[in-house]
Scaffold this motif. Structure first.
Motif, short mmCIF file in Angstrom:
data_model
loop_
_atom_site.label_atom_id
_atom_site.label_comp_id
_atom_site.label_asym_id
_atom_site.label_seq_id
_atom_site.Cartn_x
_atom_site.Cartn_y
_atom_site.Cartn_z
N VAL A 138 0.82 -1.21 0.00
CA VAL A 138 0.00 0.00 0.00
C VAL A 138 0.86 1.26 0.00
CG1 VAL A 138 -0.20 0.17 2.53
CG2 VAL A 138 -2.03 1.07 1.05
N GLY A 139 2.07 1.18 0.53
CA GLY A 139 2.93 2.35 0.60
C GLY A 139 3.52 2.77 -0.73
N ARG A 140 3.40 1.92 -1.74
CA ARG A 140 3.98 2.25 -3.05
C ARG A 140 3.01 2.97 -3.97
NH1 ARG A 140 8.60 -0.91 -4.04
NH2 ARG A 140 8.97 0.65 -5.67
N THR A 230 1.75 2.43 6.27
CA THR A 230 1.88 0.99 5.99
C THR A 230 0.60 0.21 6.20
OG1 THR A 230 2.68 0.66 8.26
CG2 THR A 230 4.33 1.00 6.55
N THR A 231 -0.50 0.88 6.56
CA THR A 231 -1.78 0.19 6.69
C THR A 231 -2.78 0.84 5.75
OG1 THR A 231 -2.70 1.58 8.46
CG2 THR A 231 -1.29 -0.28 9.13
N ARG A 233 -5.90 1.54 6.31
CA ARG A 233 -6.70 2.54 7.02
C ARG A 233 -5.99 3.89 7.05
NH1 ARG A 233 -6.90 4.76 11.96
NH2 ARG A 233 -5.22 3.42 12.74
N LYS A 234 -4.72 3.90 7.41
CA LYS A 234 -3.98 5.16 7.49
C LYS A 234 -3.74 5.74 6.10
CE LYS A 234 -1.72 4.26 11.92
NZ LYS A 234 -0.42 4.09 12.63
N PHE A 235 -3.51 4.86 5.12
CA PHE A 235 -3.33 5.33 3.75
C PHE A 235 -4.58 6.05 3.26
CE2 PHE A 235 -4.48 4.07 -0.64
CZ PHE A 235 -3.59 4.88 -1.34
N LEU A 236 -5.74 5.47 3.50
CA LEU A 236 -6.98 6.07 3.03
C LEU A 236 -7.31 7.35 3.79
CD1 LEU A 236 -9.19 2.90 2.47
CD2 LEU A 236 -8.01 4.29 0.76
N GLN A 237 -7.04 7.37 5.08
CA GLN A 237 -7.25 8.59 5.86
C GLN A 237 -6.39 9.73 5.30
OE1 GLN A 237 -5.89 8.46 9.96
NE2 GLN A 237 -7.49 9.89 10.59
N HIS A 238 -5.15 9.42 5.00
CA HIS A 238 -4.24 10.41 4.44
C HIS A 238 -4.71 10.87 3.06
CE1 HIS A 238 -0.39 11.48 2.26
NE2 HIS A 238 -0.35 12.30 3.28
N TYR A 321 -5.31 -0.62 -5.11
CA TYR A 321 -5.92 0.34 -4.18
C TYR A 321 -6.58 1.55 -4.86
CZ TYR A 321 -3.38 -2.32 -0.69
OH TYR A 321 -2.91 -3.33 0.11
N VAL A 322 -6.58 1.61 -6.18
CA VAL A 322 -7.06 2.82 -6.84
C VAL A 322 -8.55 3.07 -6.60
CG1 VAL A 322 -7.53 1.66 -9.05
CG2 VAL A 322 -7.08 4.13 -9.00
N VAL A 323 -9.37 2.03 -6.50
CA VAL A 323 -10.80 2.24 -6.31
C VAL A 323 -11.10 2.82 -4.92
CG1 VAL A 323 -13.06 1.14 -6.19
CG2 VAL A 323 -11.48 0.55 -8.04
N PRO A 324 -10.62 2.19 -3.82
CA PRO A 324 -10.88 2.84 -2.51
C PRO A 324 -10.20 4.19 -2.39
CG PRO A 324 -9.43 0.93 -2.27
CD PRO A 324 -9.98 0.88 -3.66
N PHE A 325 -9.01 4.31 -2.98
CA PHE A 325 -8.34 5.62 -2.97
C PHE A 325 -9.21 6.66 -3.65
CE2 PHE A 325 -6.10 8.70 -5.59
CZ PHE A 325 -5.40 9.43 -4.63
N GLY A 326 -9.73 6.31 -4.85
CA GLY A 326 -10.54 7.26 -5.59
C GLY A 326 -11.75 7.72 -4.82
N ALA A 327 -12.37 6.80 -4.08
CA ALA A 327 -13.57 7.15 -3.32
C ALA A 327 -13.25 8.16 -2.21
CB ALA A 327 -14.20 5.90 -2.73
#
Length: 353
Positions: A138-140, A230-231, A233-238, A321-327
């Motif tokens: 997820v960090g990449r 690295t998680t 949840r934190k990636f999406l929050q950011h 991760y692009v779909v949850p990121f996009g949302a």
């Protein structure tokens, strides 16, 4: 009249921190190693932005044995913008090195600045930052968006000047930035938030003002490694937060950018409504066309990134991760349109264009 202590230090290192206990000890260790290879006298200011973990206690414990003057400043949680502002007020040197709490300066990074006589230069210095290749998948993710928008520089990193003309085409940020304290204060005052500072751009908007005043030198010799979240949840929050800050970074800078920002928020729900309507009315060709357009929009960055030799693991992260990121990024953009609505259509000065 000079400020008290300005002749005591060559540089003040300002590190904004929020729940950074897992990262800061190694960040400070790498900083000390890099500073040790220079003759610079440095003070280090860790500005704790209302952490709920052991950040403050750990930093105060470390201060006693740290080889450079280490101070811990605390404030209620107000976001990165205000944390760096607090550090600027506390800094006692003419030059400040703003450093992300997750960054590991490379061993020769500061020595490279000293060899270039950076503290006698007129221009600020922006670090060349790479993502930790050993981070979880997820960090990449962000390597694909950056690889697309900044592919010309990233395909061949080289020293260059960031100016208003090329500002949007090259990487930049306040996570690894050497700048005169007064110049950064002027950028802050110019960008001062009208509302909640947590929704105010802490890099692009500020650097746009700085680059208009004096070119910023982007130099691969001044380099560091970034350790991303690295998680999921934190990636999406950011990602949600960055969506809101993205609006503040670009709203009002040109009519075209205003239109693009509004379109980024308006088009996804319109496309979804069309798709739902097409499915309900069994208009399969229309539904297929909407699906194909959405698929192409999602796939295009991955294709461009691969062509630009972005690491395959980063492209895989993007695709996963692009779909949850996009949302969540869209939700952040929508919030940004509300929070920063006064910026749209506002005539900006030449320094903001």
């Amino acid at each position: 009249m000079t400020r008290s202590g300005t002749d005591q230090f060559d540089v003040s290192v300002v590190i904004p921190a929020y729940n950074s206990a897992p990262w800061l000890p190694t960040t400070l260790e790498a900083l000390a190693v890099a500073l040790r290879r220079t003759s610079w006298r440095a003070e280090v200011l860790v500005v704790d932005d209302g952490s709920t973990d052991a950040t403050v206690a750990e930093m105060r414990s470390l201060a006693a044995s740290y080889e450079y003057d280490l101070r811990v400043v605390t404030q209620p949680n107000q976001g990165v913008f205000m944390a760096v502002w607090t550090g600027l007020q506390e800094a006692r040197a003419e030059w400040v090195l703003i450093l992300n709490s997750r960054l590991l300066l490379h061993t020769g990074a500061v020595a490279h600045l000293e060899a270039a006589d950076a503290l006698s230069a007129q221009h600020p210095w922006n670090g060349h930052v790479v993502t930790d290749p050993d981070t979880p998948l997820v960090g990449r993710f962000w390597e694909v968006p950056t690889g697309v928008f900044w592919r010309t520089y990233l395909s061949d990193p080289r020293p260059m000047l960031i100016t208003p003309r090329n500002f949007d085409a090259v990487p930049k940020g306040t996570g690894c930035l050497l700048v005169r304290r007064q110049l950064m204060i002027e950028a802050y005052e110019h960008s001062w938030p009208a509302a909640d500072a947590r929704f105010t751009s802490d890099d692009t908007k500020l650097l746009r003002h700085v680059a208009a005043a004096v070119p910023i030198r982007l130099d691969p010799g001044f380099s560091a490694t970034y350790r991303p979240r690295t998680t999921v949840r934190k990636f999406l929050q950011h990602a949600g937060n960055r969506g809101t800050l993205f609006v503040d970074s670009y709203a009002g800078t040109s009519p075209l950018r205003d239109v693009v920002l509004i379109a980024l928020v308006g088009l996804p729900p319109v496309a979804l409504a069309v798709a739902v309507g097409a499915a309900a009315s069994r208009a399969w060709r229309l539904l297929a066309a909407v699906g194909a357009a959405a698929g192409a929009a999602v796939a295009a960055p991955a294709v461009i990134a691969l062509a630009s030799r972005t690491p395959r693991r980063a492209v895989l992260s993007y695709l996963v991760y692009v779909v949850p990121f996009g949302a969540v990024f869209w939700r952040g953009l929508a919030r940004g349109l509300v929070v920063h609505r006064a910026s749209f259509g506002r005539r900006r000065s030449r320094a903001d264009s």
